[in-house]
Motif scaffolding. Sequence first.
Motif, PDB file in Angstrom:
ATOM      1  N   ALA A   1      -5.154  -7.389  -0.163  1.00  0.00           N
ATOM      2  CA  ALA A   1      -5.675  -8.776  -0.442  1.00  0.00           C
ATOM      3  C   ALA A   1      -4.602  -9.354   1.043  1.00  0.00           C
ATOM      4  CB  ALA A   1      -5.137  -9.051  -1.679  1.00  0.00           C
ATOM      5  N   ALA A   2      -3.626  -8.961   0.614  1.00  0.00           N
ATOM      6  CA  ALA A   2      -2.854  -9.413   1.482  1.00  0.00           C
ATOM      7  C   ALA A   2      -3.065  -9.202   3.338  1.00  0.00           C
ATOM      8  CB  ALA A   2      -1.135  -9.162   1.876  1.00  0.00           C
ATOM      9  N   ARG A   3      -4.204  -8.264   3.511  1.00  0.00           N
ATOM     10  CA  ARG A   3      -4.658  -8.070   5.269  1.00  0.00           C
ATOM     11  C   ARG A   3      -5.830  -8.904   4.753  1.00  0.00           C
ATOM     12  NH1 ARG A   3      -6.635  -3.699   4.077  1.00  0.00           N
ATOM     13  NH2 ARG A   3      -4.338  -1.763   3.674  1.00  0.00           N
TER      14      ARG A   3
ATOM     15  N   ALA B   1      -8.119 -16.475   0.582  1.00  0.00           N
ATOM     16  CA  ALA B   1      -7.887 -15.681   0.480  1.00  0.00           C
ATOM     17  C   ALA B   1      -6.393 -15.514   0.610  1.00  0.00           C
ATOM     18  CB  ALA B   1      -7.539 -15.577   2.500  1.00  0.00           C
ATOM     19  N   LEU B   2      -5.807 -16.702   0.629  1.00  0.00           N
ATOM     20  CA  LEU B   2      -4.385 -17.119  -0.173  1.00  0.00           C
ATOM     21  C   LEU B   2      -3.996 -16.506  -1.489  1.00  0.00           C
ATOM     22  CD1 LEU B   2      -3.909 -20.152   1.999  1.00  0.00           C
ATOM     23  CD2 LEU B   2      -2.503 -17.979   2.489  1.00  0.00           C
ATOM     24  N   ARG B   3      -5.589 -17.468  -2.368  1.00  0.00           N
ATOM     25  CA  ARG B   3      -5.142 -17.425  -3.947  1.00  0.00           C
ATOM     26  C   ARG B   3      -5.524 -15.195  -4.065  1.00  0.00           C
ATOM     27  NH1 ARG B   3      -9.256 -22.883  -5.220  1.00  0.00           N
ATOM     28  NH2 ARG B   3      -6.739 -23.752  -4.867  1.00  0.00           N
ATOM     29  N   ASN B   4      -6.594 -15.208  -3.261  1.00  0.00           N
ATOM     30  CA  ASN B   4      -6.471 -13.816  -4.161  1.00  0.00           C
ATOM     31  C   ASN B   4      -5.200 -12.951  -3.627  1.00  0.00           C
ATOM     32  OD1 ASN B   4      -9.716 -14.035  -4.425  1.00  0.00           O
ATOM     33  ND2 ASN B   4     -10.128 -13.300  -2.253  1.00  0.00           N
ATOM     34  N   VAL B   5      -4.519 -13.143  -2.185  1.00  0.00           N
ATOM     35  CA  VAL B   5      -3.199 -12.111  -2.492  1.00  0.00           C
ATOM     36  C   VAL B   5      -2.272 -13.028  -3.542  1.00  0.00           C
ATOM     37  CG1 VAL B   5      -1.790 -13.573  -0.901  1.00  0.00           C
ATOM     38  CG2 VAL B   5      -1.406 -11.465  -0.703  1.00  0.00           C
TER      39      VAL B   5
ATOM     40  N   GLU C   1       0.769  -1.083   0.102  1.00  0.00           N
ATOM     41  CA  GLU C   1       0.179  -0.081   0.181  1.00  0.00           C
ATOM     42  C   GLU C   1       0.795   1.537   0.270  1.00  0.00           C
ATOM     43  OE1 GLU C   1      -3.843   0.879   2.293  1.00  0.00           O
ATOM     44  OE2 GLU C   1      -3.844  -1.812   2.358  1.00  0.00           O
ATOM     45  N   THR C   2       2.080   1.347   0.328  1.00  0.00           N
ATOM     46  CA  THR C   2       2.424   2.691   0.987  1.00  0.00           C
ATOM     47  C   THR C   2       3.279   2.622  -0.395  1.00  0.00           C
ATOM     48  OG1 THR C   2       3.235   1.735   3.482  1.00  0.00           O
ATOM     49  CG2 THR C   2       4.825   3.511   1.978  1.00  0.00           C
ATOM     50  N   LEU C   3       3.693   2.219  -0.952  1.00  0.00           N
ATOM     51  CA  LEU C   3       4.119   1.888  -3.102  1.00  0.00           C
ATOM     52  C   LEU C   3       3.668   1.954  -3.593  1.00  0.00           C
ATOM     53  CD1 LEU C   3       7.288  -0.932  -2.093  1.00  0.00           C
ATOM     54  CD2 LEU C   3       7.689   1.757  -1.974  1.00  0.00           C
ATOM     55  N   GLY C   4       2.000   2.118  -3.897  1.00  0.00           N
ATOM     56  CA  GLY C   4       0.745   2.463  -4.795  1.00  0.00           C
ATOM     57  C   GLY C   4       0.071   0.794  -5.321  1.00  0.00           C
ATOM     58  N   PHE C   5       0.694   0.282  -4.335  1.00  0.00           N
ATOM     59  CA  PHE C   5       0.158  -1.127  -5.265  1.00  0.00           C
ATOM     60  C   PHE C   5      -0.600  -2.044  -4.326  1.00  0.00           C
ATOM     61  CE2 PHE C   5       4.629  -2.209  -5.944  1.00  0.00           C
ATOM     62  CZ  PHE C   5       4.521  -1.993  -7.071  1.00  0.00           C
ATOM     63  N   ALA C   6      -1.873  -1.009  -4.011  1.00  0.00           N
ATOM     64  CA  ALA C   6      -3.550  -1.360  -3.272  1.00  0.00           C
ATOM     65  C   ALA C   6      -3.979  -2.331  -2.820  1.00  0.00           C
ATOM     66  CB  ALA C   6      -4.252   0.370  -3.241  1.00  0.00           C
ATOM     67  N   ASP C   7      -4.602  -3.069  -4.148  1.00  0.00           N
ATOM     68  CA  ASP C   7      -5.675  -4.264  -4.857  1.00  0.00           C
ATOM     69  C   ASP C   7      -4.206  -5.130  -3.808  1.00  0.00           C
ATOM     70  OD1 ASP C   7      -6.636  -2.855  -5.749  1.00  0.00           O
ATOM     71  OD2 ASP C   7      -6.480  -2.741  -7.597  1.00  0.00           O
ATOM     72  N   LEU C   8      -3.102  -5.519  -4.501  1.00  0.00           N
ATOM     73  CA  LEU C   8      -1.919  -6.486  -3.231  1.00  0.00           C
ATOM     74  C   LEU C   8      -2.030  -6.443  -2.361  1.00  0.00           C
ATOM     75  CD1 LEU C   8      -0.469  -8.578  -3.286  1.00  0.00           C
ATOM     76  CD2 LEU C   8       1.523  -6.685  -3.635  1.00  0.00           C
ATOM     77  N   GLY C   9      -2.176  -5.279  -0.973  1.00  0.00           N
ATOM     78  CA  GLY C   9      -2.132  -4.822  -0.253  1.00  0.00           C
ATOM     79  C   GLY C   9      -3.074  -4.712   1.118  1.00  0.00           C
TER      80      GLY C   9
END
Length: 111
Positions: free
Chosen positions: A70-72, A95-99, A60-68
């Motif tokens: 999904a990981a959260r 959840a694992l597959r999404n991230v 999220e800090t680096l601008g990859f909001a969707d990845l952030g």
Amino acid sequence: MMMQGHGFESALDRIRQRFVATLPAQRAALAGPLSARGAALAQARQEAIEAAHRISGTAETLGFADLGDAARSCELTLCETPPGAKKARPAEIDALRNVIVSADIVLHDFG
């Protein structure tokens, strides 16, 4: 003044590239619980929780909001699993597959 902005963007791009370079290892840790069973599942789940935690804040800090996001979500889902589970629950698998898919998208776009 223009050089300073360019320098900042250049530095940010290098940081993003270093983060993206870590994703294959993080992705492998996230995939662990999908195939682990029994006693190995607890260790694989812990490694996945740690990987999801590392990804969520940095992404999220680096601008990859969707990845952030999904990981959260993955981290929270994995933390809700009762101790002693013998296999991954459907919610964990989702959840694992999404991230993992989100990481694959970032790898494809920026790797």
